[in-house]
Write a protein that holds these residues in place. Structure first.
Motif, PDB file in Angstrom:
ATOM      1  N   ALA A  57       0.846  -1.168   0.020  1.00 52.42           N
ATOM      2  CA  ALA A  57      -0.051  -0.001  -0.005  1.00 52.42           C
ATOM      3  C   ALA A  57       0.771   1.331   0.095  1.00 52.42           C
ATOM      4  CB  ALA A  57      -0.863  -0.034   1.284  1.00 52.42           C
ATOM      5  N   THR A  58       1.845   1.259   0.731  1.00 47.55           N
ATOM      6  CA  THR A  58       2.884   2.316   0.788  1.00 47.55           C
ATOM      7  C   THR A  58       3.431   2.566  -0.301  1.00 47.55           C
ATOM      8  OG1 THR A  58       3.499   1.889   3.001  1.00 47.55           O
ATOM      9  CG2 THR A  58       4.833   3.328   1.694  1.00 47.55           C
ATOM     10  N   ASN A  59       3.928   1.599  -1.221  1.00 46.85           N
ATOM     11  CA  ASN A  59       4.294   1.708  -2.650  1.00 46.85           C
ATOM     12  C   ASN A  59       3.100   2.255  -3.408  1.00 46.85           C
ATOM     13  OD1 ASN A  59       7.089   0.692  -1.904  1.00 46.85           O
ATOM     14  ND2 ASN A  59       6.179  -1.397  -2.319  1.00 46.85           N
ATOM     15  N   LYS A  60       2.222   2.003  -3.420  1.00 52.17           N
ATOM     16  CA  LYS A  60       0.831   2.407  -4.197  1.00 52.17           C
ATOM     17  C   LYS A  60       0.797   3.958  -4.048  1.00 52.17           C
ATOM     18  CE  LYS A  60      -2.960   0.094  -4.909  1.00 52.17           C
ATOM     19  NZ  LYS A  60      -3.996  -0.391  -4.707  1.00 52.17           N
ATOM     20  N   ILE A  61       0.795   4.244  -2.948  1.00 50.30           N
ATOM     21  CA  ILE A  61       0.713   5.669  -2.234  1.00 50.30           C
ATOM     22  C   ILE A  61       2.030   6.598  -2.947  1.00 50.30           C
ATOM     23  CG2 ILE A  61       0.816   7.467  -0.446  1.00 50.30           C
ATOM     24  CD1 ILE A  61      -0.885   5.371   1.182  1.00 50.30           C
ATOM     25  N   VAL A  62       3.093   6.099  -2.769  1.00 50.15           N
ATOM     26  CA  VAL A  62       4.372   6.408  -3.679  1.00 50.15           C
ATOM     27  C   VAL A  62       3.956   6.914  -4.955  1.00 50.15           C
ATOM     28  CG1 VAL A  62       6.825   6.484  -4.083  1.00 50.15           C
ATOM     29  CG2 VAL A  62       5.757   5.935  -1.747  1.00 50.15           C
ATOM     30  N   GLY A  63       3.388   5.970  -5.679  1.00 44.31           N
ATOM     31  CA  GLY A  63       3.155   5.889  -6.979  1.00 44.31           C
ATOM     32  C   GLY A  63       1.838   6.675  -7.487  1.00 44.31           C
ATOM     33  N   GLY A  64       1.360   7.498  -6.414  1.00 45.81           N
ATOM     34  CA  GLY A  64       0.233   8.283  -6.687  1.00 45.81           C
ATOM     35  C   GLY A  64      -1.361   7.800  -6.574  1.00 45.81           C
ATOM     36  N   ASP A  65      -1.071   6.344  -6.336  1.00 40.78           N
ATOM     37  CA  ASP A  65      -2.595   5.800  -6.265  1.00 40.78           C
ATOM     38  C   ASP A  65      -3.078   5.690  -4.634  1.00 40.78           C
ATOM     39  OD1 ASP A  65      -4.755   4.177  -6.448  1.00 40.78           O
ATOM     40  OD2 ASP A  65      -3.667   2.372  -7.160  1.00 40.78           O
ATOM     41  N   TYR A  66      -4.114   6.278  -4.530  1.00 41.54           N
ATOM     42  CA  TYR A  66      -4.342   6.261  -3.067  1.00 41.54           C
ATOM     43  C   TYR A  66      -5.645   5.428  -2.763  1.00 41.54           C
ATOM     44  CZ  TYR A  66      -1.804  10.556  -2.896  1.00 41.54           C
ATOM     45  OH  TYR A  66      -0.718  11.308  -3.055  1.00 41.54           O
ATOM     46  N   ASN A  67      -5.967   4.834  -3.674  1.00 40.85           N
ATOM     47  CA  ASN A  67      -7.237   3.571  -3.638  1.00 40.85           C
ATOM     48  C   ASN A  67      -6.533   2.422  -3.152  1.00 40.85           C
ATOM     49  OD1 ASN A  67      -9.188   5.624  -4.380  1.00 40.85           O
ATOM     50  ND2 ASN A  67      -8.410   5.275  -6.509  1.00 40.85           N
ATOM     51  N   ILE A  68      -6.332   2.229  -1.797  1.00 38.32           N
ATOM     52  CA  ILE A  68      -5.979   0.940  -1.332  1.00 38.32           C
ATOM     53  C   ILE A  68      -6.965   0.297  -0.136  1.00 38.32           C
ATOM     54  CG2 ILE A  68      -3.435   1.924  -1.025  1.00 38.32           C
ATOM     55  CD1 ILE A  68      -3.972   2.529   1.751  1.00 38.32           C
ATOM     56  N   ALA A  69      -6.932  -1.002  -0.394  1.00 35.45           N
ATOM     57  CA  ALA A  69      -7.762  -1.901   0.430  1.00 35.45           C
ATOM     58  C   ALA A  69      -7.065  -2.388   1.417  1.00 35.45           C
ATOM     59  CB  ALA A  69      -8.421  -3.045  -0.634  1.00 35.45           C
ATOM     60  N   MET A  70      -7.238  -2.440   2.635  1.00 35.46           N
ATOM     61  CA  MET A  70      -6.854  -2.949   3.691  1.00 35.46           C
ATOM     62  C   MET A  70      -7.729  -3.659   4.490  1.00 35.46           C
ATOM     63  SD  MET A  70      -3.714  -1.546   3.737  1.00 35.46           S
ATOM     64  CE  MET A  70      -3.134  -2.251   5.198  1.00 35.46           C
ATOM     65  N   ASP A  71      -7.418  -4.764   5.361  1.00 34.97           N
ATOM     66  CA  ASP A  71      -8.223  -5.621   6.328  1.00 34.97           C
ATOM     67  C   ASP A  71      -8.250  -4.718   7.444  1.00 34.97           C
ATOM     68  OD1 ASP A  71      -9.553  -7.351   7.647  1.00 34.97           O
ATOM     69  OD2 ASP A  71      -7.909  -8.819   7.936  1.00 34.97           O
ATOM     70  N   LEU A  72      -9.622  -4.135   7.844  1.00 32.39           N
ATOM     71  CA  LEU A  72      -9.749  -3.152   8.848  1.00 32.39           C
ATOM     72  C   LEU A  72     -10.583  -4.011   9.906  1.00 32.39           C
ATOM     73  CD1 LEU A  72     -10.774  -0.021   6.935  1.00 32.39           C
ATOM     74  CD2 LEU A  72      -8.570  -0.939   7.607  1.00 32.39           C
ATOM     75  N   SER A  73     -10.685  -5.634   9.694  1.00 33.45           N
ATOM     76  CA  SER A  73     -11.636  -6.165  10.770  1.00 33.45           C
ATOM     77  C   SER A  73     -10.949  -6.739  11.903  1.00 33.45           C
ATOM     78  CB  SER A  73     -12.336  -7.222  10.171  1.00 33.45           C
ATOM     79  OG  SER A  73     -11.323  -8.105   9.364  1.00 33.45           O
ATOM     80  N   ARG A  74      -9.510  -6.686  11.683  1.00 38.11           N
ATOM     81  CA  ARG A  74      -8.691  -7.260  12.822  1.00 38.11           C
ATOM     82  C   ARG A  74      -8.787  -6.132  13.945  1.00 38.11           C
ATOM     83  NH1 ARG A  74      -3.317 -10.107  10.955  1.00 38.11           N
ATOM     84  NH2 ARG A  74      -3.095  -9.738  13.321  1.00 38.11           N
ATOM     85  N   GLN A  75      -8.850  -7.024  15.262  1.00 40.20           N
ATOM     86  CA  GLN A  75      -9.132  -5.924  16.364  1.00 40.20           C
ATOM     87  C   GLN A  75      -7.833  -5.801  17.456  1.00 40.20           C
ATOM     88  OE1 GLN A  75     -11.804  -4.054  16.904  1.00 40.20           O
ATOM     89  NE2 GLN A  75     -12.462  -4.973  14.944  1.00 40.20           N
ATOM     90  N   ASP A  76      -6.893  -6.192  16.574  1.00 41.58           N
ATOM     91  CA  ASP A  76      -5.303  -6.203  17.454  1.00 41.58           C
ATOM     92  C   ASP A  76      -4.586  -5.018  16.931  1.00 41.58           C
ATOM     93  OD1 ASP A  76      -4.685  -6.611  14.758  1.00 41.58           O
ATOM     94  OD2 ASP A  76      -3.771  -8.867  15.245  1.00 41.58           O
ATOM     95  N   GLU A  77      -3.304  -4.915  17.320  1.00 38.22           N
ATOM     96  CA  GLU A  77      -2.523  -3.721  17.125  1.00 38.22           C
ATOM     97  C   GLU A  77      -2.171  -3.441  15.299  1.00 38.22           C
ATOM     98  OE1 GLU A  77      -1.837  -5.801  19.261  1.00 38.22           O
ATOM     99  OE2 GLU A  77      -1.449  -4.796  21.129  1.00 38.22           O
ATOM    100  N   ILE A  78      -2.129  -4.788  14.860  1.00 34.62           N
ATOM    101  CA  ILE A  78      -1.852  -4.413  13.381  1.00 34.62           C
ATOM    102  C   ILE A  78      -3.477  -4.276  12.675  1.00 34.62           C
ATOM    103  CG2 ILE A  78      -1.870  -5.916  11.010  1.00 34.62           C
ATOM    104  CD1 ILE A  78       0.159  -7.806  12.640  1.00 34.62           C
ATOM    105  N   GLY A  79      -4.408  -4.520  13.176  1.00 37.14           N
ATOM    106  CA  GLY A  79      -5.813  -3.876  12.739  1.00 37.14           C
ATOM    107  C   GLY A  79      -5.607  -2.501  12.722  1.00 37.14           C
TER     108      GLY A  79
END
Length: 458
Positions: free
Chosen positions: A197-219
């Protein structure tokens, strides 16, 4: 380059190995401190029982007796006074023993091999299959002196348990390594997605999909990262819009100046039109100059509090100076000014705050109808409040949420004489925020607008 996955696996393996060594050391300390003496005493009692039983029945054949005892799970080494020895039971792996130790036993002493010979070694020394790791007692056989060395045959007694324990520990360690390799991938995978996702943002693409369902520190990290990406997208959109607006604001007057100048140079206009065109060129030049100054001001304000140069100022006098400066404007429109400015001293940046009052007051004059009213009042509540109210054309409800945005112009259809760059209110809002204050606005279309500027007052 060592990956995070590799580092985590190696870390877990090292933890397992260090934990095993630590457990061995703790077990060794416990064994040397408590168990080792108890083990020797147990073997000593068994050896004494073997000797006592034989001394009670001396008619028994020595070899047959010792063989039966050995078959019950013991290793025995019997030595006569000529230092000739006989082994009974399972064979000793290490058969060396100091002859002097044998002589002392023959003379009636007790040999404490389990404790004296191994008290500084590891707990594993208890399992050493050696004559030195035994108990030696003197024994009389038909009037002759013998030295009896006895130790438990651990291979016979607990050999299966040792092998079972070794298998359990071995498979536990291997299984732990396999699970570490598998579940470390589960830990590292979200980090790899964040890297993508960081590499996509560096390339100017801000449409990223992340797993937001986790309830831990990584989530939690993924949610913050998604919020950051959205903010960066908004910032990039604002930047592009800002560049487009600046280009438009500069291009429009430049086009007008270029067109009117070309007409004058080509002698295509009358003297009256030429004079009118020159006035327009001057007006557009002033607008360009004002725009450049406002852009420089915004650039300076974006450096936050570093631009503030606070000093004690008379707020009422500062507002009166602006009213004097704009007198010809509100006099020309026959505006009635209702002023209530008590003497107030505050700590602020005088130049920046001056721009706030100048912008708000000139806007009120600009958008007020001829013969209207402007009210300016300073009051002290919990904070210091400056109220600027006019009876002008007002602002539509749909426009109010956007009036502090850069280059935003309410009532875009109005004529050029009333339009500005769209930066004035944005600059005023930024200046007040830098002073830890706030601007509130209320307006009714066709009836007027009220601005409240709240500043900390100590």
């Amino acid at each position: 380059m060592k990956t995070l996955y590799f580092r985590i696996v190696i870390t877990f393996v090292l933890i397992a190995m260090v934990s095993s060594v630590f457990a061995l050391l703790v077990s060794n300390l416990y064994y040397l401190g408590r168990s080792d003496g108890n083990n020797e005493q147990k073997v000593m009692n068994i050896a004494r029982e073997i000797r006592a039983l034989y001394e009670q029945t001396p008619e028994l054949d020595m070899n047959e007796y010792m063989s039966h005892i050995a078959n019950m799970g013991f290793q025995i080494y019997l030595v006569n006074d000529q230092l000739e020895g006989t082994f009974y039971g399972g064979p000793f792996k290490h058969k060396q023993i100091d002859p002097e130790s044998i002589r002392r036993v023959l003379e009636g002493e007790t040999y404490h091999g389990i404790w004296e010979e191994h008290r500084l070694r590891l707990v594993t020394s208890f399992f050493e299959n050696s004559i030195q790791n035994s108990i030696g007692l003197p024994l009389r056989v038909k009037g002759e002196a013998y030295a009896l060395f006895v130790r438990p045959n651990l291979e016979q007694q607990i050999g299966e348990v040792r092998r079972l324990l070794a298998v359990i520990l071995g498979y536990t360690f291997v299984c732990s390594l396999v699970l570490i390799v598998i579940f470390t991938r589960y830990i590292v995978k979200p980090v790899e997605k964040l890297t993508e996702a960081t590499n996509k943002i560096v390339g100017g693409d801000y449409n990223i999909a992340m797993d937001l369902s986790r309830q831990d520190e990584i989530g939690n990290l993924a949610r913050h990262f998604s919020t950051m990406a959205l903010s960066l997208k908004q910032l990039d959109d604002m930047r592009q819009e800002f560049v487009a607006n600046v280009s438009h604001e500069i291009q429009s007057p430049l086009t007008s100046i270029q067109g009117f100048t070309q007409a004058i140079l080509n002698k295509e206009v009358t003297s009256e039109e030429e004079e009118r065109y020159l006035h327009i060129i001057e007006s557009e030049s002033r607008r360009l100059s004002s725009l450049s100054k406002q852009l420089l001001t915004l650039a300076a304000l974006d450096k936050e509090a570093s631009v503030l140069k606070r000093t004690a100022i008379r707020l009422d006098e500062q507002i009166r100076q602006i009213l004097i400066l704009t007198e010809w404007q509100w006099t020309e429109k026959q505006l009635l000014l209702e002023i209530e400015l008590p003497e107030i001293v505050i700590s602020a940046d005088p130049q920046l705050l001056y721009q706030v009052w100048l912008n708000l007051i000139t806007n009120s004059i600009k958008f007020s109808r001829t013969g209207g009213t402007i009210q300016i009042e300073i009051s002290v509540e919990q904070d210091l409040v400056v109220t600027i109210r006019d009876t002008g054309i007002g602002i539509p409800d749909s426009e109010l949420p956007h009036i502090f945005e850069r280059f935003y112009k309410a009532d875009k259809a109005r004529n050029r004489t009333l339009s500005g760059s769209g930066l004035g209110l944005s600059i005023a809002y930024k200046i007040i925020k830098l002073h830890q204050g706030n601007i509130e606005v209320q307006s009714e279309w066709g009836k007027g607008t009220t601005f409240w500027v709240r500043l900390p007052y100590l």
